[in-house]
Design an enzyme around this catalytic site. Sequence first.
Site, PDB file in Angstrom:
ATOM      1  N   ASP A  62       0.942  -1.211   0.094  1.00 44.05           N
ATOM      2  CA  ASP A  62       0.039  -0.028   0.099  1.00 44.05           C
ATOM      3  C   ASP A  62       0.919   1.316  -0.022  1.00 44.05           C
ATOM      4  O   ASP A  62       2.103   1.152   0.169  1.00 44.05           O
ATOM      5  CB  ASP A  62      -0.852   0.046   1.080  1.00 44.05           C
ATOM      6  CG  ASP A  62      -0.329  -0.216   2.632  1.00 44.05           C
ATOM      7  OD1 ASP A  62       0.883  -0.370   2.484  1.00 44.05           O
ATOM      8  OD2 ASP A  62      -0.909  -1.007   3.452  1.00 44.05           O
TER       9      ASP A  62
ATOM     10  N   ASN B 155      -7.985  -3.330  13.703  1.00 40.45           N
ATOM     11  CA  ASN B 155      -9.500  -3.452  13.545  1.00 40.45           C
ATOM     12  C   ASN B 155      -9.464  -4.648  12.396  1.00 40.45           C
ATOM     13  O   ASN B 155     -10.432  -4.858  11.760  1.00 40.45           O
ATOM     14  CB  ASN B 155     -10.089  -2.150  12.693  1.00 40.45           C
ATOM     15  CG  ASN B 155      -9.506  -1.752  11.484  1.00 40.45           C
ATOM     16  OD1 ASN B 155      -8.531  -2.357  11.049  1.00 40.45           O
ATOM     17  ND2 ASN B 155      -9.815  -0.663  10.854  1.00 40.45           N
TER      18      ASN B 155
ATOM     19  N   HIS C  58      -7.468  -4.973   9.463  1.00 35.56           N
ATOM     20  CA  HIS C  58      -7.595  -4.485   8.064  1.00 35.56           C
ATOM     21  C   HIS C  58      -5.945  -5.091   7.769  1.00 35.56           C
ATOM     22  O   HIS C  58      -4.982  -5.306   8.465  1.00 35.56           O
ATOM     23  CB  HIS C  58      -7.422  -3.074   7.651  1.00 35.56           C
ATOM     24  CG  HIS C  58      -6.138  -2.331   8.625  1.00 35.56           C
ATOM     25  ND1 HIS C  58      -6.518  -0.966   8.863  1.00 35.56           N
ATOM     26  CD2 HIS C  58      -4.809  -2.486   8.434  1.00 35.56           C
ATOM     27  CE1 HIS C  58      -5.264  -0.468   9.131  1.00 35.56           C
ATOM     28  NE2 HIS C  58      -4.363  -1.306   8.783  1.00 35.56           N
TER      29      HIS C  58
ATOM     30  N   GLU D 120     -10.103  -1.976   4.679  1.00 36.35           N
ATOM     31  CA  GLU D 120     -10.606  -1.644   5.765  1.00 36.35           C
ATOM     32  C   GLU D 120     -11.802  -2.766   6.206  1.00 36.35           C
ATOM     33  O   GLU D 120     -12.270  -3.406   5.159  1.00 36.35           O
ATOM     34  CB  GLU D 120     -11.064  -0.362   6.083  1.00 36.35           C
ATOM     35  CG  GLU D 120      -9.886   0.710   5.989  1.00 36.35           C
ATOM     36  CD  GLU D 120      -9.306   0.898   7.261  1.00 36.35           C
ATOM     37  OE1 GLU D 120      -9.166  -0.071   8.098  1.00 36.35           O
ATOM     38  OE2 GLU D 120      -8.595   2.009   7.418  1.00 36.35           O
TER      39      GLU D 120
HETATM   40  C1  GLP Z   1      -0.981   0.026   8.586  1.00 38.12           C
HETATM   41  C2  GLP Z   1      -0.491  -0.472   7.146  1.00 38.12           C
HETATM   42  C3  GLP Z   1      -0.498  -1.871   7.269  1.00 38.12           C
HETATM   43  C4  GLP Z   1       0.199  -2.508   8.555  1.00 38.12           C
HETATM   44  C5  GLP Z   1      -0.789  -2.224   9.547  1.00 38.12           C
HETATM   45  C6  GLP Z   1       0.019  -2.420  10.907  1.00 38.12           C
HETATM   46  O1  GLP Z   1      -1.914   0.886   8.566  1.00 38.12           O
HETATM   47  N1  GLP Z   1      -1.228  -0.057   5.969  1.00 38.12           N
HETATM   48  O2  GLP Z   1       0.067  -2.447   6.168  1.00 38.12           O
HETATM   49  O3  GLP Z   1       0.177  -3.748   8.307  1.00 38.12           O
HETATM   50  O4  GLP Z   1      -1.165  -0.992   9.484  1.00 38.12           O
HETATM   51  O5  GLP Z   1       0.810  -1.689  11.199  1.00 38.12           O
HETATM   52  P1  GLP Z   1       1.807  -1.629  12.580  1.00 38.12           P
HETATM   53  O6  GLP Z   1       2.855  -2.784  12.027  1.00 38.12           O
HETATM   54  O7  GLP Z   1       2.681  -0.459  12.551  1.00 38.12           O
HETATM   55  O8  GLP Z   1       1.214  -2.137  13.521  1.00 38.12           O
END
Ligand code: GLP
Length: 240
Positions: free
Chosen positions: A67, A136, A138, A143
């Site tokens: 992303d 959540n 995702h 989402e």
């Molecule tokens: C973000 C990214 C995801 C990521 C997730 C968890 O919003 N878009 O690709 O895996 O949230 O993030 P983190 O590893 O910092 O907890």
Amino acid sequence: MEYRIFESTDELALACADIFTALLKEKPNAVLGLATGASPVKTYKELIRRYKAGEISFAGVTTFNLDEYCDLPKDDKNSYYTFMHENLFDHVDIKEENTHLMDGNAADPEAEAAAFDAMIEQAGGVDIQLLGVGRNGHIGFNEPADHFTEGSFKVKLNDSTIEANSIYFDENPMPRYALTMGIGTIMKAGKIVLIATGKKKAEAIRNAVKGEVTPRCPVSVLQNHPDALLLLDREAASLL
Ligand code: GLP
């Protein structure tokens, strides 16, 4: 869906790096699906260490990132382009032209996303897709929703994601939109490895493993993947 629980995030990162190391040794021209966020940072550090020790090379590797934010300059300190360069690409022998992130500022985001999926197909598909998970549930920026998404697309981020990721944005406000691989894109990967650590991920992990498969908790879709592995610390696994 298989899961493994580790006593420390260091051990978890070593195990994750082992999975990528095995792939790179077997297939030097592997196609990797990569993730940003805090979850993969230690794994990237270990892969850099192994590269510097002469154990692995990224010279033949192609990467596709999950992303990217919209409406943020490519070289902003919070862009995923910057994240990938700082945390992996700048420290290994990967060729810049073999690294792919969607352009969050593309004039036609839907065309950008479709071209990205086509490029993945052309490269022969992703061998291993690395994932984190949002609180959540995702994955990428898919989402909770009424339907599972198919191909990559432009998404409006929801409030819990904006709240969780806002901590990184001190100067510019956090973007409200992003481009993300769709659930269908992610599910085409040959293997999926998801990292989740900390208490804040426990509920999403319980729903992923023990809940029904539902787009209300996007990560639950991994139950339908033939080769999905969750790498968890004790806290993330505490509700299993
Ligand atoms: C973000 C990214 C995801 C990521 C997730 C968890 O919003 N878009 O690709 O895996 O949230 O993030 P983190 O590893 O910092 O907890």
